[in-house]
Design a protein around this motif. Structure first.
Motif, PDB file in Angstrom:
ATOM      1  N   UNK A  30       0.823  -1.020  -0.075  1.00 32.18           N
ATOM      2  CA  UNK A  30       0.231   0.053  -0.082  1.00 32.18           C
ATOM      3  C   UNK A  30       0.885   1.195   0.021  1.00 32.18           C
ATOM      4  N   UNK A  31       0.332   2.388  -0.496  1.00 35.23           N
ATOM      5  CA  UNK A  31       1.202   3.585  -0.611  1.00 35.23           C
ATOM      6  C   UNK A  31       1.704   4.048   0.497  1.00 35.23           C
ATOM      7  N   UNK A  32       1.037   3.892   1.624  1.00 34.82           N
ATOM      8  CA  UNK A  32       1.725   4.343   3.018  1.00 34.82           C
ATOM      9  C   UNK A  32       2.928   3.711   3.246  1.00 34.82           C
ATOM     10  N   UNK A  33       3.201   2.467   2.827  1.00 36.27           N
ATOM     11  CA  UNK A  33       4.257   1.646   3.143  1.00 36.27           C
ATOM     12  C   UNK A  33       5.295   1.558   2.021  1.00 36.27           C
ATOM     13  N   UNK A  34       4.996   2.112   1.089  1.00 39.05           N
ATOM     14  CA  UNK A  34       5.611   1.979  -0.274  1.00 39.05           C
ATOM     15  C   UNK A  34       7.161   2.286  -0.102  1.00 39.05           C
ATOM     16  N   UNK A  35       7.723   3.323   1.120  1.00 34.71           N
ATOM     17  CA  UNK A  35       8.905   3.589   1.121  1.00 34.71           C
ATOM     18  C   UNK A  35       9.873   2.376   1.897  1.00 34.71           C
ATOM     19  N   UNK A  36       8.982   1.885   2.418  1.00 33.24           N
ATOM     20  CA  UNK A  36       9.788   0.300   3.054  1.00 33.24           C
ATOM     21  C   UNK A  36       9.899  -0.655   2.226  1.00 33.24           C
ATOM     22  N   UNK A  37       9.066  -0.753   1.385  1.00 33.23           N
ATOM     23  CA  UNK A  37       8.949  -1.623   0.356  1.00 33.23           C
ATOM     24  C   UNK A  37       9.991  -1.507  -0.476  1.00 33.23           C
ATOM     25  N   UNK A  38      10.146  -0.062  -1.106  1.00 32.75           N
ATOM     26  CA  UNK A  38      11.169   0.180  -1.792  1.00 32.75           C
ATOM     27  C   UNK A  38      12.671   0.042  -1.315  1.00 32.75           C
ATOM     28  N   UNK A  39      12.687   0.308   0.179  1.00 28.83           N
ATOM     29  CA  UNK A  39      14.300   0.103   0.573  1.00 28.83           C
ATOM     30  C   UNK A  39      14.444  -1.438   0.730  1.00 28.83           C
ATOM     31  N   UNK A  40      13.555  -2.252   1.136  1.00 25.05           N
ATOM     32  CA  UNK A  40      13.685  -3.813   0.967  1.00 25.05           C
ATOM     33  C   UNK A  40      14.088  -4.236  -0.138  1.00 25.05           C
ATOM     34  N   UNK A  41      13.470  -3.670  -1.203  1.00 24.52           N
ATOM     35  CA  UNK A  41      13.857  -4.171  -2.509  1.00 24.52           C
ATOM     36  C   UNK A  41      15.227  -3.750  -3.117  1.00 24.52           C
ATOM     37  N   UNK A  42      15.395  -2.716  -2.628  1.00 26.92           N
ATOM     38  CA  UNK A  42      16.692  -1.970  -3.373  1.00 26.92           C
ATOM     39  C   UNK A  42      17.789  -2.578  -2.617  1.00 26.92           C
ATOM     40  N   UNK A  43      17.621  -3.009  -1.288  1.00 25.64           N
ATOM     41  CA  UNK A  43      18.807  -3.560  -0.497  1.00 25.64           C
ATOM     42  C   UNK A  43      19.169  -5.053  -1.128  1.00 25.64           C
ATOM     43  N   UNK A  44      18.027  -5.865  -1.440  1.00 27.44           N
ATOM     44  CA  UNK A  44      18.381  -6.914  -1.981  1.00 27.44           C
ATOM     45  C   UNK A  44      18.814  -7.077  -3.365  1.00 27.44           C
ATOM     46  N   UNK A  45      18.270  -6.214  -4.080  1.00 24.12           N
ATOM     47  CA  UNK A  45      19.017  -6.150  -5.508  1.00 24.12           C
ATOM     48  C   UNK A  45      20.447  -5.670  -5.451  1.00 24.12           C
ATOM     49  N   UNK A  46      20.616  -4.775  -4.564  1.00 30.83           N
ATOM     50  CA  UNK A  46      22.278  -4.168  -4.351  1.00 30.83           C
ATOM     51  C   UNK A  46      23.141  -5.580  -4.146  1.00 30.83           C
ATOM     52  N   UNK A  47      22.306  -6.296  -3.200  1.00 28.72           N
ATOM     53  CA  UNK A  47      23.261  -7.454  -2.648  1.00 28.72           C
ATOM     54  C   UNK A  47      23.286  -8.662  -3.532  1.00 28.72           C
ATOM     55  N   UNK A  48      22.358  -8.655  -4.623  1.00 25.96           N
ATOM     56  CA  UNK A  48      22.119  -9.792  -5.607  1.00 25.96           C
ATOM     57  C   UNK A  48      21.617 -11.060  -4.858  1.00 25.96           C
ATOM     58  N   UNK A  49      20.587 -10.421  -3.842  1.00 24.89           N
ATOM     59  CA  UNK A  49      19.889 -11.763  -2.915  1.00 24.89           C
ATOM     60  C   UNK A  49      18.472 -11.551  -3.287  1.00 24.89           C
ATOM     61  N   UNK A  50      18.025 -10.668  -4.385  1.00 27.41           N
ATOM     62  CA  UNK A  50      16.672 -10.569  -5.039  1.00 27.41           C
ATOM     63  C   UNK A  50      16.110 -12.250  -5.397  1.00 27.41           C
ATOM     64  N   UNK A  51      14.809 -12.059  -5.461  1.00 25.11           N
ATOM     65  CA  UNK A  51      14.339 -13.522  -5.897  1.00 25.11           C
ATOM     66  C   UNK A  51      14.331 -13.738  -7.126  1.00 25.11           C
ATOM     67  N   UNK A  52      14.929 -12.691  -8.069  1.00 24.07           N
ATOM     68  CA  UNK A  52      15.238 -12.941  -9.488  1.00 24.07           C
ATOM     69  C   UNK A  52      16.308 -12.451 -10.044  1.00 24.07           C
ATOM     70  N   UNK A  53      16.946 -12.862 -10.857  1.00 22.19           N
ATOM     71  CA  UNK A  53      18.303 -12.261 -11.526  1.00 22.19           C
ATOM     72  C   UNK A  53      17.863 -12.188 -12.971  1.00 22.19           C
ATOM     73  N   UNK A  54      18.643 -11.142 -13.775  1.00 25.17           N
ATOM     74  CA  UNK A  54      18.255 -10.920 -15.227  1.00 25.17           C
ATOM     75  C   UNK A  54      19.755 -10.693 -15.765  1.00 25.17           C
TER      76      UNK A  54
END
Length: 294
Positions: free
Chosen positions: A265-289
């Motif tokens: 939800x929009x009210x928590x989007x900033x938390x979600x964005x941080x969570x996703x960015x950290x995983x992407x940065x560490x290459x620990x995301x659920x998906x790789x391209x």
């Protein structure tokens, strides 16, 4: 037992049984570290999975293609925007390998791109042809490379399908033959280094499945592309699922089958964005391209 990447015959057991078949195990090659199923399902069994759409039927009680399309729209639009970055003009030819129900091809076609689809599963191909209002190829890149298709495409896309292939190097080499001299391939696969595998036993049980023959880390994806003749390889992460999905696994111990959360939800989007960015940065995301050049 033979590693489908390096041919090695020494391996370590990673998981006994997978979520939809207790007789198939997951092993790690002690030479190249590739993770794969053992035994690898026979060709007729794999074809049966594809032709009858068994992977999706193992998850959904009833397959509602329109509902799946709506649920997949975030992924589809993300893939469209990614692919557009590597196409030089709308006259450039694009091939989507593993077209599925045709959601990606349909939107690319609506945007005016010259795109074709390839899908070997009979049920999915028929739906894709209705969805896209155009024929979808059915040739198998493990068996042949049609002469008429050689050097035809500027871009080839493979979204969540390389993990299904029994001879990855042969498959990628044949796909490479379809590319023009400066052609590019875009590959999306689940990430073996997905952080959820280390925090949820239930997620780990769900992760391994009969339809996924291989499991790629960023290093292994780079290795198979290099072995197949590709160069200038770029690998990056994408976190498809939201922080809400992580909490759902942690609290409820099961997947969100019918209400998967890609965004919060929009009210928590900033938390979600941080969570996703950290995983992407560490290459620990659920998906790789991977994006690689011929």
């Amino acid at each position: 037992m033979k590693c489908i990447i390096c041919g090695g015959k020494d391996y370590k057991l990673v998981k006994k049984g997978v979520r939809d078949n207790p007789l198939i195990n997951v092993v790690k090659c002690n030479y190249c570290s590739h993770h794969q199923l053992f035994p690898v399902p026979e060709s007729h069994k794999i074809n049966e999975i594809y032709d009858n759409d068994k992977q999706v039927k193992s998850i959904y009680e009833v397959i509602d293609v329109d509902a799946i399309r709506v649920k997949s729209i975030t992924d589809t639009e993300r893939r469209v925007e990614l692919t557009k970055k590597y196409i030089t003009s709308k006259e450039s030819r694009v091939l989507d390998v593993g077209t599925g129900y045709g959601f990606f091809v349909n939107i690319m076609k609506r945007y005016g791109y010259d795109i074709e689809g390839l899908e070997i599963g009979n049920e999915r191909r028929k739906i894709a042809e209705r969805m896209c209002n155009k024929p979808i190829y059915s040739y198998n890149l493990l068996e042949d490379v049609p002469v008429a298709e050689l050097l035809k495409y500027e871009v080839i896309t493979m979204f969540q399908m390389l993990e299904h292939i029994t001879d990855i190097e042969l498959f990628l080499c044949n796909a490479r033959e379809l590319l023009q001299t400066q052609g590019k391939i875009i590959i999306e696969v689940p990430n073996l280094k997905d952080h959820m595998l280390s925090i949820s036993e239930e997620y780990k049980e769900f992760f391994w499945q009969e339809a996924h023959i291989s499991y790629f880390s960023p290093e292994m994806l780079n290795q198979v592309l290099t072995r197949s003749g590709f160069k200038d390889i770029h690998i990056f992460g994408v976190q498809r699922y939201s922080i809400e999905n992580m909490f759902h696994w942690s609290l409820n111990k099961k997947p969100q089958i019918y209400s998967t959360s890609y965004n919060t939800a929009d009210a928590f989007s900033w938390i979600d964005e941080y969570y996703k960015n950290e995983l992407v940065k560490e290459l620990k995301s659920d998906t790789i391209i991977a994006v690689a050049y011929k």
